[in-house]
Design a protein around this motif. Sequence first.
Motif, PDB file in Angstrom:
ATOM      1  N   GLU A  17      -4.930  58.835  34.979  1.00 62.02           N
ATOM      2  CA  GLU A  17      -6.399  58.914  35.600  1.00 62.02           C
ATOM      3  C   GLU A  17      -7.593  58.522  34.792  1.00 62.02           C
ATOM      4  OE1 GLU A  17      -9.149  60.625  38.566  1.00 62.02           O
ATOM      5  OE2 GLU A  17      -6.743  59.876  38.522  1.00 62.02           O
ATOM      6  N   LEU A  18      -7.787  58.569  33.540  1.00 60.46           N
ATOM      7  CA  LEU A  18      -8.396  58.036  32.743  1.00 60.46           C
ATOM      8  C   LEU A  18      -8.244  56.534  32.961  1.00 60.46           C
ATOM      9  CD1 LEU A  18     -10.873  57.899  30.839  1.00 60.46           C
ATOM     10  CD2 LEU A  18      -9.173  57.987  29.062  1.00 60.46           C
ATOM     11  N   ILE A  27     -16.403  51.712  31.765  1.00 64.34           N
ATOM     12  CA  ILE A  27     -16.451  52.569  30.669  1.00 64.34           C
ATOM     13  C   ILE A  27     -17.605  53.426  30.725  1.00 64.34           C
ATOM     14  CG2 ILE A  27     -16.535  52.784  28.378  1.00 64.34           C
ATOM     15  CD1 ILE A  27     -14.379  50.513  28.173  1.00 64.34           C
ATOM     16  N   PRO A  28     -18.767  52.879  31.081  1.00 64.79           N
ATOM     17  CA  PRO A  28     -20.101  53.692  31.106  1.00 64.79           C
ATOM     18  C   PRO A  28     -20.348  54.603  32.254  1.00 64.79           C
ATOM     19  CG  PRO A  28     -20.599  51.418  31.560  1.00 64.79           C
ATOM     20  CD  PRO A  28     -19.259  51.398  31.192  1.00 64.79           C
ATOM     21  N   LEU A  33     -16.162  59.605  31.286  1.00 70.75           N
ATOM     22  CA  LEU A  33     -16.649  60.456  29.874  1.00 70.75           C
ATOM     23  C   LEU A  33     -16.055  61.811  30.383  1.00 70.75           C
ATOM     24  CD1 LEU A  33     -18.046  61.387  27.435  1.00 70.75           C
ATOM     25  CD2 LEU A  33     -19.988  61.627  28.836  1.00 70.75           C
ATOM     26  N   GLU A  34     -15.980  62.370  31.491  1.00 73.52           N
ATOM     27  CA  GLU A  34     -15.649  63.624  31.870  1.00 73.52           C
ATOM     28  C   GLU A  34     -13.832  63.722  31.566  1.00 73.52           C
ATOM     29  OE1 GLU A  34     -19.118  65.295  34.657  1.00 73.52           O
ATOM     30  OE2 GLU A  34     -17.321  64.382  35.715  1.00 73.52           O
TER      31      GLU A  34
END
Length: 59
Positions: A17-18, A27-28, A33-34
């Motif tokens: 999933e990431l 990435i930003p 991040l979550e």
Amino acid sequence: MRKRSVLKDQIEQGRQELSRLVDQYGIPSVKVLEQSMALDELINEYNRFTTEMNMNIEK
């Protein structure tokens, strides 16, 4: 042992999933991040579980 294999499966799903979110949003991104933080928690839980198992074996 069941919990260990469940955690491993959840970690793998979290990694996939990431990767998908990075591809989709870059990435930003708050979503990336979550997901990264959620994956960190799963990895920490897995490490705590395996450490606890190892300590029980050594007794």
